[in-house]
Design a protein around this motif. Structure first.
Motif, PDB file in Angstrom:
ATOM      1  N   ARG A 156      -0.803  15.792   6.239  1.00 13.00           N
ATOM      2  CA  ARG A 156      -2.113  15.303   6.679  1.00 13.00           C
ATOM      3  C   ARG A 156      -2.213  13.789   6.493  1.00 13.00           C
ATOM      4  NH1 ARG A 156      -2.718  20.707   5.289  1.00 13.00           N
ATOM      5  NH2 ARG A 156      -4.184  21.845   6.618  1.00 13.00           N
ATOM      6  N   LEU A 157      -1.658  13.292   5.399  1.00  8.95           N
ATOM      7  CA  LEU A 157      -1.663  11.833   5.179  1.00  8.95           C
ATOM      8  C   LEU A 157      -0.855  11.121   6.262  1.00  8.95           C
ATOM      9  CD1 LEU A 157      -1.212  11.666   1.296  1.00  8.95           C
ATOM     10  CD2 LEU A 157      -3.194  10.860   2.611  1.00  8.95           C
ATOM     11  N   ARG A 158       0.253  11.712   6.652  1.00  9.85           N
ATOM     12  CA  ARG A 158       1.112  11.060   7.647  1.00  9.85           C
ATOM     13  C   ARG A 158       0.431  10.933   8.999  1.00  9.85           C
ATOM     14  NH1 ARG A 158       7.086  13.677   6.277  1.00  9.85           N
ATOM     15  NH2 ARG A 158       7.063  12.865   4.142  1.00  9.85           N
ATOM     16  N   ASN A 159      -0.511  11.806   9.262  1.00  9.28           N
ATOM     17  CA  ASN A 159      -1.157  11.798  10.570  1.00  9.28           C
ATOM     18  C   ASN A 159      -2.603  11.312  10.536  1.00  9.28           C
ATOM     19  OD1 ASN A 159       0.831  13.102  12.543  1.00  9.28           O
ATOM     20  ND2 ASN A 159       0.891  14.527  10.800  1.00  9.28           N
ATOM     21  N   ALA A 160      -3.066  10.893   9.373  1.00 10.28           N
ATOM     22  CA  ALA A 160      -4.489  10.611   9.201  1.00 10.28           C
ATOM     23  C   ALA A 160      -4.982   9.494  10.118  1.00 10.28           C
ATOM     24  CB  ALA A 160      -4.776  10.250   7.746  1.00 10.28           C
ATOM     25  N   LEU A 161      -6.109   9.739  10.778  1.00  8.49           N
ATOM     26  CA  LEU A 161      -6.769   8.710  11.578  1.00  8.49           C
ATOM     27  C   LEU A 161      -7.348   7.639  10.664  1.00  8.49           C
ATOM     28  CD1 LEU A 161      -8.929  10.646  14.212  1.00  8.49           C
ATOM     29  CD2 LEU A 161      -6.998   9.128  14.709  1.00  8.49           C
ATOM     30  N   ALA A 162      -7.459   6.437  11.213  1.00  8.98           N
ATOM     31  CA  ALA A 162      -8.080   5.349  10.462  1.00  8.98           C
ATOM     32  C   ALA A 162      -8.775   4.419  11.440  1.00  8.98           C
ATOM     33  CB  ALA A 162      -7.027   4.585   9.657  1.00  8.98           C
ATOM     34  N   THR A 163      -9.568   3.524  10.920  1.00  6.99           N
ATOM     35  CA  THR A 163     -10.242   2.516  11.742  1.00  6.99           C
ATOM     36  C   THR A 163      -9.200   1.807  12.619  1.00  6.99           C
ATOM     37  OG1 THR A 163     -11.838   2.222   9.984  1.00  6.99           O
ATOM     38  CG2 THR A 163     -11.726   0.485  11.645  1.00  6.99           C
ATOM     39  N   GLY A 164      -9.537   1.680  13.882  1.00  5.28           N
ATOM     40  CA  GLY A 164      -8.616   1.040  14.821  1.00  5.28           C
ATOM     41  C   GLY A 164      -7.813   2.026  15.642  1.00  5.28           C
ATOM     42  N   ASP A 165      -7.711   3.260  15.164  1.00  7.88           N
ATOM     43  CA  ASP A 165      -7.004   4.285  15.933  1.00  7.88           C
ATOM     44  C   ASP A 165      -7.906   4.812  17.058  1.00  7.88           C
ATOM     45  OD1 ASP A 165      -4.768   4.122  14.313  1.00  7.88           O
ATOM     46  OD2 ASP A 165      -5.465   5.718  12.964  1.00  7.88           O
ATOM     47  N   ARG A 166      -7.265   5.570  17.966  1.00  4.61           N
ATOM     48  CA  ARG A 166      -8.009   6.156  19.087  1.00  4.61           C
ATOM     49  C   ARG A 166      -8.232   7.650  18.860  1.00  4.61           C
ATOM     50  NH1 ARG A 166      -8.482   3.157  23.681  1.00  4.61           N
ATOM     51  NH2 ARG A 166      -7.285   1.208  23.649  1.00  4.61           N
ATOM     52  N   LEU A 167      -9.423   8.103  19.262  1.00  3.36           N
ATOM     53  CA  LEU A 167      -9.700   9.545  19.294  1.00  3.36           C
ATOM     54  C   LEU A 167      -9.059  10.144  20.538  1.00  3.36           C
ATOM     55  CD1 LEU A 167     -13.536   9.414  18.492  1.00  3.36           C
ATOM     56  CD2 LEU A 167     -11.658   9.784  16.887  1.00  3.36           C
ATOM     57  N   LEU A 168      -9.069  11.466  20.658  1.00  5.04           N
ATOM     58  CA  LEU A 168      -8.585  12.128  21.878  1.00  5.04           C
ATOM     59  C   LEU A 168      -9.282  11.579  23.113  1.00  5.04           C
ATOM     60  CD1 LEU A 168      -8.346  15.990  21.198  1.00  5.04           C
ATOM     61  CD2 LEU A 168      -6.570  14.244  20.981  1.00  5.04           C
ATOM     62  N   THR A 169     -10.522  11.159  22.930  1.00  6.79           N
ATOM     63  CA  THR A 169     -11.315  10.665  24.053  1.00  6.79           C
ATOM     64  C   THR A 169     -11.009   9.220  24.403  1.00  6.79           C
ATOM     65  OG1 THR A 169     -13.010  10.084  22.440  1.00  6.79           O
ATOM     66  CG2 THR A 169     -13.266  12.191  23.562  1.00  6.79           C
ATOM     67  N   GLY A 170     -10.044   8.636  23.731  1.00  6.93           N
ATOM     68  CA  GLY A 170      -9.684   7.242  23.998  1.00  6.93           C
ATOM     69  C   GLY A 170     -10.529   6.242  23.238  1.00  6.93           C
TER      70      GLY A 170
END
Lengths: 159, 290, 758
Positions: free
Chosen positions: C382-396
Motif C-alpha cells: 500500500r505504501l508503494r502505491n500510495a497517492l500523494a499531493t500532485g498525483d492524478r486520480l482515475l479521473t485525471g
C-alpha cells in the motif's frame, strides 16, 4: 378505554384517564404524563432507549403494560436527582467525556448506568459492557460512553 | 376493557374462568405483539403483583429426588443470583444469554414456557433436566412434563383457563452447561443452542437442542451412546476426541433445522454438532472435571 | 490524540474539546426530538404501504377506514393538489402510488386519527386491490429488462478510461465481490409535526438532514409557494444519510392541510426500515496488474449497484463508487465501469461513505491478493502505491490539497497491538455471552485497509451555505440552517464564533428556513461549508466592530485586532484595550453571508474532469479473534490513523471515528437487510443486528493533521472515513485467521464455518 388508574412516577402520583388498554408505560409517560425523556426507539425491548427503573429494577418501559404498573415505583430519566448542581455524576460524565452525539440513546444509557453504579460502584470494563449491552447506540461506537461510565464511578467514589 | 392485577394465585386462577382474559407476566413477548398491533387485548390478567409466583425453593429428596421449584414469574435475573445459579448452572448460563439486562429483569420462566418459541433460551435446559410444569386451573393443579408441554412452535399443552404456576427441576450431580450461537455477541436470538446435563447418580447424559426444530429436541440416541461409552466410575477426562466428535455427529443428526433469515439449516446442523462436541469435551474430555 | 495549543484566553475556541451546547438537555432527557413534539388538537398520521414489490393498483376503497371512530382523514394520490412526485435529486418517486407500486413499503395512502391505535386500524381498513406483477429483482437483469418506470431502469452508467487499460504487468489478480444491503439504523425513528398556519401555509418541525430541499419538495406537492412552507429542525436522532430523502414530510403536511389540525407522524422501527433508503448492495469485479515489486500497472473494475425502485441519490453514488474504485493508489492505466439500476427492491441512496464503502471492500481485498502474489507485506504494498499531493486520480484530476495516504498507513501500522488472546473471561471470546468457544477454539488474525473519498458534492454542483452572525455587547448569536444530526456541528459553530470574535457567550439560533440553505448534513461537508459560512459571517461582524471602534477613536481599523477577547491596537500609541463586550455598548452588529467552495467541473465521456473539491483518507488495522468451526467473531482492536486536516475538536473527532468504526464493523460482521421477493425479512432491531457494547473493540486513533489549503481552519470533514476502510480491515483479519476467501460482506457464520458463498 380503561377505567382511570394512577401511576407513581418520580415520586408523584399521576392519574391516567381515557386510555386504551394496550398502551405501554412508554406511551403513557410520553404522551399522557408529559415525560418524553424516555425514547421510543424500537418498542420491542431491543434498543434500551426507554429504560426506566421499576421497583428498583431496570426495565424497558415499552414492554410494560401501563395499566399493569399501578402500584409500582417508577423512576424515569426526568426523576434522577443530582446530589448537587444541575447534573448527576453519570450525566456530568456523559457531557465531559463526549459520550453524547445525537443523544437519542442517552437518557436510556444514563438510567442504565445509574442503575449499574448503584449496584456495582466500581465495575470492570466488561461489567459495564454487559450492563449496557441492551442499550444500542448508533453514533458513538460506545467508546466515550465506556469512558463516561468509568469517570462517573470515579467521581462517585471521590465524593 | 379491563385489567386485573390479583395478589394471589387463587385469585388469578379464578379470573381465568373468563375465556377472553389474556395472561401477562414479564411482558417481554406480550407487549412486543401489542405494540406491533398483532395482539389487541380486551382483558388482561397481570401476574406482576403476585409475590408467591416470584419465589423459589429447594426441596430435599423425599418421595421425589431433590429438586428446585421455581415460581412462574421468577425472572432471568433471579436465575443468575448465586444461590440459585449454583443449584442450576445450565439454567443460569441460559438466563444470561437472554436478551439484555432489561429483558432479563422482566422476562420470566413461565413466560418463556408459555411463549414456547423454538428459540426460547431456557427451553433446552428445561428439556434436558426433564423439568415438570405445574399448571393450575379452577379444577386443580396438574403436572405436565416439559417434553409434552411444548407441542410445537409457539404451541403448548396449556388448556383455556390454565395458568403456569411453577416449574420443578431436579438437582443433578454432574456437569451442566448451556451454549448458544448468535450472530452478535450479546442480545441476540439463538441460531442454535444446546444444553448438556450429566447425572452421575443415574449414569445418564441429557442433551437438548434449541432453535434447530419446532421445539426443544432431546438427542436421545446421542445421549445413550455417550452414556454407554463413559467410564462412570471415573467419568472425567476419559473420553477420547474421536468419541466426542462422534457424539457431535449424533447430536447433529437429531436436529431438525430449517432455513430462515437468521441462519441456514446446514449451518444450524453443523453448529449444533460443534456445540455438542465441545460440551461433551467439557464434561468428559481431556482436562474436564466432571 | 493531538491537542492543538491555543493562544486564546477565550474558552471553547477552535482546537479545544469544547462541550456540546445540547449535551446538558440531552443527558437529562429534556432535549426535544422530533418525536417528542406535541400540539393542541393534534392528530396522529400513519402511512399505508404496499405489500407487493410490483403490482397494479386496481382500486382503493377508503370508506371503511373513514367510518372508524376517531379517524379524521384518509388521503391518497388523488388528494395531492399539485405535483404528485418527489425525489432528492430527480422527481421520480410518487408521494402515493397511483397506478402501480414498485417496492414493498411504497406509500399508498395516509390517515389522520385522534389516537395511534385508531390510525393503525384505519390503515388496516383501507381496501386496496392489487394485481401483482412479476417483479424485477435481479440488478444484473435490470438494464436489459423492460422498463419498470417511465424514466427507464438505468440511473447512471459511468465509464472512466485513462491511459492504456490493456497494459499489463507481470502480476495479475482478479476477484468478484459482493456487498449486502446495509441500513443506517439511526436510533430516533422518523418523526415530524406539521401545523397548518393562518396564512394558508404550513409549519413543519421535522428531523431531516436538509431543511431547504425538503421545503422545496413539500411546496411543489402541496402547490404552495416555498416561503409558505416553513421548516424547522426537530431534534434529530442520528441520520447517516437516511434523512436526506423526504419520508413523512409531504404526507404530514397534506394531512394537516386537509384536516386543518396539527399532524404528528412518528414511524415505528419497522416503518423506519421501510421508509428510508439504504446503502446500495453491490456486485463488483476487479482486476489489477502490477510489476513484480507490487507497483500497479493497470486497474479494471465493473461495479453494479442496485438502486431499488427510485433514484434518490443513485446517480451520484455511481459516480463516487466509480471515481474511487481504485482506492488511494496511483495507477496510470484504468478502465472502470459503474452502473446503477432500478429494480423492484427497496430504494437505496445515501449512507455514510456513499459508494466508497462498497468499492473499498473490493479494492482492499485486491491489494491483499496482490501483496500475496508479489510476496510483499500488505502494508508495504500500500505504501508503494500510495497517492500523494500532485498525483492524478482515475479521473485525471491532479490532487492539489493534502492527501497523506502514506502517512496514515504508517501511523496506523505503528499503533500498539493488543495483548495476546485473553482467556480470562469467556464473554470476551467470539460468541460472547453465548459462551460457545473455549480458549483452544480461538484463532487470531490481523488485517489492514486504506480508503479514501471526496469531501462535499462534486461534478460542478454549486454548493453553498448561508449563515448570520449578530453581536451585541459581547453576546454572539449565530444562525445557520445546518442540520445538527448528532455530529456536533453546533459545538463547532460556537467554537468558530468564539475564535473569530473573542467572546465566550455564543447562542445558536434554531435551524430553520428563515435563513438561506446550509445544504445537507452529508458528504462530510458541514464543517467546511457551514463552518466556513459561520466563520465568514463572524469575520464580517468582527470587521464591522473594529470599524466602529476605529471610527470612534479616529484611527485606521487595520490597526485593530481582537486578541484574547480584547480589542487592541497594533500601534502602541493608540492605547486601545477594550473587552469585546465593552467595545461598542448598545450597538448591534449583524451580518449575513453565503459561503461557497471552489468551482468543480463535470466528468467528460471518458470520466475525466476536475470533479472533486477535496479528498480525505484513513487507514485501519483490525485485530480479530475467530472461532473458525462456528464462524463466530470478536473484533479485539481497531487501530486507525485518519487524515483530518486539522482537528477542531479532537474529542468530537474521536467520537466520529469510534462511531464510524462501529458501523464498519457492523457491515463486516452482522448488518444486512435480507430480502425475499423484494420484501425485507428483518425490519426490526431483533433481526437487523447492529453492534452492542459487547461487540465493539478497543479503538486506537491517531489524528493526522496536515491542514487543507482553502478549507476553513484547514479542517477536513471527519465523518465518513472511519466507515470506509474499517470493514475491509476486519474482513482481511478474518481471512488471515481462517484462510477463507470471504468475498462478501457481511461475513456470515456459515461463510467461515462451511465456506458458503465461495
Amino acid at each position: 378505554m380503561t377505567d382511570p388508574y394512577s401511576l407513581t412516577v418520580n415520586g408523584t402520583d399521576h392519574q391516567v384517564v381515557d386510555a386504551w388498554l394496550g398502551e405501554s408505560l412508554l406511551y403513557v409517560l410520553r404522551e399522557r404524563l408529559g415525560l418524553p425523556g424516555s425514547k421510543a426507539g424500537c418498542e420491542q425491548g431491543e434498543c434500551g432507549s426507554c429504560s426506566v427503573i421499576v421497583d428498583g429494577s431496570l426495565e424497558c418501559a415499552c414492554l410494560i403494560l401501563a395499566a399493569a404498573a399501578v402500584g409500582c415505583d417508577i423512576t424515569t430519566v426526568e426523576g434522577l436527582q443530582p446530589g448537587r448542581g444541575d447534573f448527576t455524576t453519570v450525566q456530568e460524565a456523559f457531557i465531559a467525556e463526549g459520550a453524547v452525539q445525537c443523544g437519542f440513546c442517552t437518557p436510556g444509557l444514563v438510567v442504565a448506568l445509574t442503575d449499574l453504579l448503584a449496584r456495582v460502584p466500581h465495575p470492570s470494563d466488561l461489567e459495564v459492557r454487559e450492563a449496557i449491552s441492551g442499550n444500542l447506540c448508533r453514533c458513538t461506537g460506545y467508546g466515550r460512553i465506556l469512558a463516561a461510565a468509568q469517570a462517573a464511578a470515579k467521581a462517585a467514589s471521590d465524593e | 376493557m379491563t385489567i386485573l392485577s390479583p395478589t394471589s394465585i387463587d385469585e388469578a386462577v379464578a379470573a381465568l374462568a373468563d375465556p377472553a382474559i389474556q395472561v401477562l407476566a414479564g411482558g417481554t413477548d406480550f407487549m412486543v405483539e401489542v405494540n406491533a398491533g398483532h395482539r389487541r387485548p380486551d382483558k388482561v390478567l397481570s401476574l406482576r403483583h403476585i409475590p408467591e409466583l416470584r419465589t423459589w425453593e429447594q426441596l430435599p429428596a423425599r418421595d421425589d429426588p431433590a429438586h428446585v421449584r421455581l415460581g412462574a414469574t421468577v425472572t432471568y435475573t433471579d436465575m443468575l443470583q448465586p444461590d440459585l445459579a449454583q443449584l442450576l448452572p445450565a439454567l443460569a448460563h441460559a438466563a444470561r444469554t437472554v436478551g439484555s439486562p432489561q429483558i432479563r429483569n422482566a422476562g420470566t420462566i413461565g413466560g418463556n414456557l408459555a411463549t414456547a418459541s423454538p428459540a426460547g433460551d431456557t427451553l433446552p435446559v428445561l428439556a434436558a433436566l426433564e423439568a415438570v410444569v405445574e399448571v393450575a386451573s379452577p379444577l386443580g393443579v396438574r403436572d405436565i412434563p416439559v417434553a409434552t408441554f411444548i407441542t410445537g412452535p409457539k404451541r403448548t399443552a396449556l388448556s383455556p383457563g390454565e395458568l403456569i404456576v411453577a416449574v420443578r427441576l431436579p438437582l443433578l450431580d454432574g456437569h451442566q452447561e448451556f451454549r448458544k450461537i448468535g450472530v452478535r455477541n450479546a442480545m441476540v436470538i439463538a441460531v442454535a443452542s444446546l444444553a448438556l446435563a450429566v447425572d452421575t447418580r443415574t449414569r445418564t447424559v441429557r442433551c437438548a437442542l434449541g432453535s434447530v426444530g419446532p421445539g426443544p429436541i432431546r438427542a436421545t440416541e446421542a445421549e445413550e451412546w455417550l452414556a454407554g461409552t463413559i467410564d462412570w466410575d471415573r467419568p472425567a477426562a476419559t473420553t477420547e476426541a474421536p468419541d466426542l466428535a462422534y457424539f457431535g455427529r449424533l447430536v447433529a443428526g437429531a436436529a431438525q433445522p430449517i432455513d430462515d433469515h437468521r441462519g441456514t439449516a446446514a449451518y444450524r446442523r453443523h453448529a449444533i454438532g460443534v456445540l455438542a462436541e465441545r460440551a461433551a469435551a467439557q464434561a468428559f474430555g481431556a482436562g474436564s472435571a466432571a | 490524540m493531538s491537542d492543538i495549543a491555543t493562544t486564546h484566553a477565550t474558552k471553547g475556541t477552535i482546537g479545544e474539546n469544547a462541550s456540546r451546547p445540547d449535551g446538558g438537555p440531552k443527558v437529562r432527557g429534556e432535549f426535544a426530538f422530533s418525536g417528542d413534539l406535541w400540539a393542541d388538537g393534534m392528530l396522529w398520521g400513519r402511512t399505508l404501504r404496499s405489500p407487493h414489490p410490483a403490482a397494479r393498483i386496481i382500486a382503493i376503497d377508503i370508506a371503511a377506514a373513514l367510518r372508524i371512530p376517531g379517524v379524521h382523514a384518509v388521503v391518497t394520490a388523488a388528494d395531492l393538489p399539485a405535483s404528485v412526485n418527489y425525489g432528492l435529486e430527480w422527481r421520480d418517486q410518487p408521494v402515493f402510488a397511483t397506478d402501480v407500486v414498485r417496492y414493498v413499503g411504497e406509500p399508498v395512502a395516509a390517515v389522520a386519527a385522534d389516537h395511534p391505535e385508531a390510525a393503525r386500524q384505519a390503515c388496516e381498513a383501507i381496501d386496496v386491490q392489487y394485481e401483482p406483477q412479476v417483479p424485477l429483482l435481479d440488478p444484473a437483469e435490470a438494464a436489459a429488462a423492460p422498463p419498470i418506470h417511465p424514466d427507464g431502469n438505468v440511473f447512471r452508467q459511468l465509464t472512466i478510461r485513462t491511459g492504456d487499460p490493456s497494459a499489463r504487468g507481470p502480476i495479475v489478480v482478479e476477484g468478484a465481490y459482493e456487498v449486502g444491503m446495509q441500513d443506517q439504523a439511526f436510533m430516533g425513528p422518523e418523526a415530524g409535526l406539521a401545523i397548518p398556519a393562518d396564512d394558508g401555509g404550513i409549519d413543519l418541525i421535522v428531523s431531516t438532514q436538509w431543511l431547504h430541499n425538503d421545503r422545496l419538495q413539500v411546496a411543489e406537492c402541496l402547490g404552495l409557494a416555498p416561503e409558505k412552507v416553513r421548516l424547522s429542525l426537530g431534534g434529530v436522532g442520528g441520520a447517516f444519510g437516511a434523512r436526506e430523502d423526504v419520508s413523512l414530510q409531504i404526507h404530514a403536511c397534506l394531512l394537516a392541510q386537509r384536516t386543518a389540525r396539527p399532524i404528528k407522524i412518528v414511524y415505528s422501527r419497522e416503518e423506519s426500515f421501510l421508509g428510508h433508503v439504504h446503502r446500495h448492495p453491490a456486485r463488483i469485479w476487479m482486476r489489477h496488474s502490477a510489476e513484480a515489486d507490487g507497483r500497479l500497472v493497470s486497474f479494471e473494475a465493473r461495479i453494479l449497484l442496485d438502486g431499488g425502485a427510485y433514484r434518490s441519490s443513485s446517480y451520484h453514488v455511481v459516480a463516487n463508487a466509480t471515481c474511487f474504485s481504485a482506492g488511494p493508489y496511483k495507477v496510470e492505466n484504468a478502465l472502470a465501469e459503474g452502473i446503477g439500476v432500478r429494480t423492484n427492491n427497496p430504494p437505496c441512496g445515501a449512507m455514510r461513505g456513499f459508494g466508497a464503502v462498497q468499492v473499498c471492500f473490493a479494492h482492499e481485498a485486491q491489494m491483499d491478493k496482490l501483496a500475496e502474489a508479489c510476496g510483499v507485506d500488505p502494508v508495504e504494498i500500500r505504501l508503494r502505491n500510495a497517492l500523494a499531493t500532485g498525483d492524478r486520480l482515475l479521473t485525471g484530476q491532479v490532487i492539489e490539497g493534502t492527501l497523506p495516504v502514506a502517512r496514515v498507513i504508517r501511523e496506523a501500522a505503528a499503533l500498539p497491538l493488543p495483548p495476546s488472546p485473553e482467556i480470562a473471561d469467556p464473554m470476551t471470546r467470539p460468541g460472547g455471552a453465548g459462551r460457545t468457544a473455549d480458549a483452544a477454539h480461538v484463532r487470531r488474525g490481523i488485517g489492514f485497509a486504506v480508503g479514501f473519498k471526496n469531501l462535499m458534492y462534486a461534478e460542478g454542483y454549486m454548493d453553498g451555505s448561508a449563515a448570520r452572525c449578530r453581536l451585541s455587547d459581547g453576546l454572539a448569536t449565530v444562525t445557520c440552517a445546518a442540520a445538527e444530526v448528532g455530529q456536533g456541528f453546533v459545538t463547532l459553530a460556537q467554537q468558530i464564533a468564539r475564535t473569530v470574535l473573542g467572546v465566550e457567550d455564543v447562542l445558536l439560533a434554531p435551524a430553520d428556513t428563515s435563513i438561506g440553505s446550509a445544504g445537507s448534513s452529508s458528504a462530510s461537508r458541514q464543517t467546511w461549508m457551514s463552518g466556513g459560512a459561520v466563520e465568514k459571517a463572524c469575520q464580517a461582524v468582527r470587521a464591522a466592530l473594529l470599524q466602529h471602534v476605529a471610527d470612534r477613536h479616529g484611527i485606521d481599523p487595520a490597526q485593530l485586532t481582537i486578541t484574547d477577547g480584547r480589542v487592541t491596537s497594533t500601534d502602541a500609541r493608540d492605547s486601545i484595550d477594550l473587552a469585546v463586550a465593552d467595545a461598542a455598548p448598545g450597538v448591534v452588529f449583524e451580518e449575513e453571508v453565503e459561503y461557497h467552495h471552489r468551482i468543480t467541473h463535470p466528468l467528460d465521456d471518458d470520466g475525466q474532469g476536475d470533479a472533486h473539491v477535496s479528498l480525505v483518507c484513513a487507514a485501519h488495522r483490525a485485530v480479530v479473534d475467530v472461532d473458525p468451526d462456528l464462524g463466530l467473531i470478536r473484533v479485539v482492536q481497531v487501530a486507525t490513523a485518519q487524515d483530518v486536516g486539522r482537528a477542531l475538536n479532537p474529542l468530537q473527532v474521536l467520537g466520529q471515528i469510534e462511531g464510524g468504526i462501529a458501523q464498519g464493523l457492523g457491515l463486516a460482521t452482522m448488518e444486512e437487510l435480507t430480502l425475499r421477493n423484494g420484501r425485507i425479512l428483518n425490519p426490526s432491531f431483533t433481526d437487523y443486528l447492529i453492534p452492542t457494547a459487547l461487540d465493539m473493540p478497543e479503538v486506537l486513533a491517531t489524528l493526522v493533521e496536515e491542514p487543507e489549503p482553502g478549507a476553513p481552519f484547514g479542517a477536513k470533514g471527519v465523518g465518513e472515513p472511519p466507515t470506509i476502510s474499517s470493514t475491509p480491515a476486519i474482513v482481511a483479519a478474518l481471512r488471515a485467521a481462517t484462510g477463507k476467501a470471504l468475498n462478501r460482506v457481511p461475513v456470515r457464520p456459515q461463510d467461515i464455518a462451511l465456506g458458503d458463498g465461495e
